[in-house]
Design an enzyme around this catalytic site. Structure first.
Site, PDB file in Angstrom:
ATOM      1  N   ARG A   1       0.868  -1.192   0.000  1.00  0.00           N
ATOM      2  CA  ARG A   1       0.000   0.000   0.000  1.00  0.00           C
ATOM      3  C   ARG A   1       0.903   1.240   0.000  1.00  0.00           C
ATOM      4  O   ARG A   1       1.913   1.260   0.708  1.00  0.00           O
ATOM      5  CB  ARG A   1      -0.929   0.025   1.227  1.00  0.00           C
ATOM      6  CG  ARG A   1      -2.001  -1.067   1.178  1.00  0.00           C
ATOM      7  CD  ARG A   1      -3.093  -0.837   2.201  1.00  0.00           C
ATOM      8  NE  ARG A   1      -4.044   0.172   1.780  1.00  0.00           N
ATOM      9  CZ  ARG A   1      -5.004   0.664   2.584  1.00  0.00           C
ATOM     10  NH1 ARG A   1      -5.090   0.261   3.848  1.00  0.00           N
ATOM     11  NH2 ARG A   1      -5.859   1.569   2.135  1.00  0.00           N
TER      12      ARG A   1
ATOM     13  N   ASP B   1      -2.516   9.032   7.879  1.00  0.00           N
ATOM     14  CA  ASP B   1      -1.657   8.061   7.192  1.00  0.00           C
ATOM     15  C   ASP B   1      -0.284   8.643   6.872  1.00  0.00           C
ATOM     16  O   ASP B   1       0.674   7.897   6.681  1.00  0.00           O
ATOM     17  CB  ASP B   1      -2.336   7.567   5.911  1.00  0.00           C
ATOM     18  CG  ASP B   1      -3.463   6.623   6.274  1.00  0.00           C
ATOM     19  OD1 ASP B   1      -4.558   7.104   6.645  1.00  0.00           O
ATOM     20  OD2 ASP B   1      -3.229   5.402   6.254  1.00  0.00           O
TER      21      ASP B   1
HETATM   22  O1  MRU Z   1      -7.679   2.319   4.130  1.00  0.00           O
HETATM   23  P1  MRU Z   1      -7.474   2.221   5.622  1.00  0.00           P
HETATM   24  O2  MRU Z   1      -8.627   1.641   6.344  1.00  0.00           O
HETATM   25  O3  MRU Z   1      -6.159   1.565   5.959  1.00  0.00           O
HETATM   26  O4  MRU Z   1      -7.343   3.748   6.076  1.00  0.00           O
HETATM   27  C1  MRU Z   1      -7.123   4.009   7.439  1.00  0.00           C
HETATM   28  C2  MRU Z   1      -7.137   5.450   7.775  1.00  0.00           C
HETATM   29  O5  MRU Z   1      -7.254   6.311   6.933  1.00  0.00           O
HETATM   30  C3  MRU Z   1      -6.893   5.793   9.212  1.00  0.00           C
HETATM   31  O6  MRU Z   1      -7.571   6.963   9.558  1.00  0.00           O
HETATM   32  C4  MRU Z   1      -5.389   5.995   9.436  1.00  0.00           C
HETATM   33  O7  MRU Z   1      -4.659   4.936   8.898  1.00  0.00           O
HETATM   34  C5  MRU Z   1      -5.067   6.116  10.880  1.00  0.00           C
HETATM   35  S1  MRU Z   1      -5.315   4.579  11.735  1.00  0.00           S
HETATM   36  C6  MRU Z   1      -4.815   4.821  13.333  1.00  0.00           C
END
Ligand code: MRU
Length: 352
Positions: free
Chosen positions: A99, A243
């Protein structure tokens, strides 16, 4: 303040369990109705679990990747550290490619590389110890951020969160959801709202379920109800995770976060980003340089495998967006609170 929080009560779920031989991954694609762990015995199985969102959330995918390196190490023969590093590198590259947006993935792999480079004859044990450290440091960071973030919230407040930033997305307790857990435990937060988080429904499937396990009442809203909710005066803070936080404070998070920040500013609602320092990327100057993951249009064409859109309709599915730093009132990391973040404040907190 942290001593007032009963962590055993407010933190019951673990997305990852290292068994000593394999990584058990709570399959988040099946929640909330099926609780099933996948068994990953190779680094490529971990990469696939990350790519497919069986494990998700920036800190959790970093931790999973660290254990992926340990599994890769078990599969190689090497006489010394240099040979091990060379033999492991292809597996690390595949983990890194799983990712693109959450910097925690690259951060964890970089940390594993540094640990290996510093090791000697006991490099296998060093890698395992480093993965354990990445995991346990994340839990400690979340507990610290919970207390720091909750302290910013006035007693009697309501909060809105987005996506899932809880135990499921981290080593435990959560980032934004950790602040909400702490705020509820300390009696500062009275109302919790969670957006559905279309299209993958992290809010609807994960966040409200996770809070229910703790006995915390949360009210689900459609993402499109957020501005109207703010207008009613029921929420004083939007509290979200991240992220990637850039050198100027611009923050990538789940798609829909940016429009929440715009709506919050319009309605006089405060906006808090909560993330460990492993999410800070001082090498990326601003948000327009972030690689935004785009996922398959199937996620928009169907709900739980049932097609809801006519055949032949195009769909665009970016799964993150960037909130400009000037819409953020506070960034909370385990190192402290940065109010009104900008390049100077970020440099002061995270510069060399
Ligand atoms: O696509 P995801 O579910 O991995 O996205 C997660 C998010 O955007 C969260 O807000 C972020 O990773 C913070 S998790 C503590």
């Amino acid at each position: 303040m942290a001593d007032d929080i009963d962590y055993a009560r407010y933190d019951r779920i673990r997305p990852l369990r290292w068994t000593g031989e394999s990584l058990a991954v709570l399959d988040q694609r099946k929640l909330p109705f099926v609780t099933e762990y996948l068994t990953c015995t190779t680094s490529d199985e971990v990469a696939a679990a990350i790519h497919s969102l069986a494990v998700r959330g920036a800190p959790a995918i970093g931790i999973a990747a660290a254990w992926g390196v340990v599994l890769a190490e078990r599969a190689i023969v090497a006489d010394d550290v240099d040979e091990a590093a060379a033999r492991l590198e292809p597996a690390l590259q595949r983990l890194n490619a799983a990712r693109p947006t959450a910097v925690n993935l690259a951060w964890a792999l970089a940390r594993m590389r540094v640990a290996l480079a510093r090791a000697d004859g006991n490099w296998r044990q060093v890698l395992e110890d480093e993965a354990h450290a990445i995991d346990s440091e994340d839990l400690a960071a979340n507990r610290r951020m919970g207390s720091l973030g909750a302290a910013l919230i006035e007693r009697g407040s309501g909060v809105l969160t987005h996506c899932n930033t809880g135990s499921l997305a981290t080593a435990g307790f959560g980032t934004a959801l950790g602040v909400i857990r702490a705020g509820v435990a300390l009696g500062r937060i009275e109302r919790v709202f969670a957006g559905e988080t279309r299209p993958w429904l992290q809010g609807a499937r994960l966040t409200v379920w996770e809070l229910q396990q703790d006995g915390i009442d949360a009210t689900l809203i459609a993402d499109s109800a957020a501005s109207h909710l703010m207008k009613t005066g029921q929420v004083q803070w939007v509290v979200v995770g991240a992220d990637r936080i850039c050198a100027n404070g611009d923050t990538a998070n789940k798609i829909g976060t940016y429009q929440l920040a715009i709506a919050a500013r319009y309605h006089g609602v405060k906006f808090m980003v909560v993330a460990p320092s492993s999410t800070v990327d001082m090498a990326t100057a601003s948000g327009d340089l972030i690689d935004i993951e785009e996922r398959h249009s199937d996620e928009l064409h169907a709900i739980a495998g049932t097609r809801t859109v006519a055949e032949g309709i195009a769909a665009w599915n970016p799964v993150f967006d960037v909130t400009p730093h000037d819409l953020i009132d506070a960034i909370v990391t385990q190192q402290g609170v940065i109010e009104r973040p900008d390049a100077a404040a970020m440099q002061a907190a995270f510069g060399d």
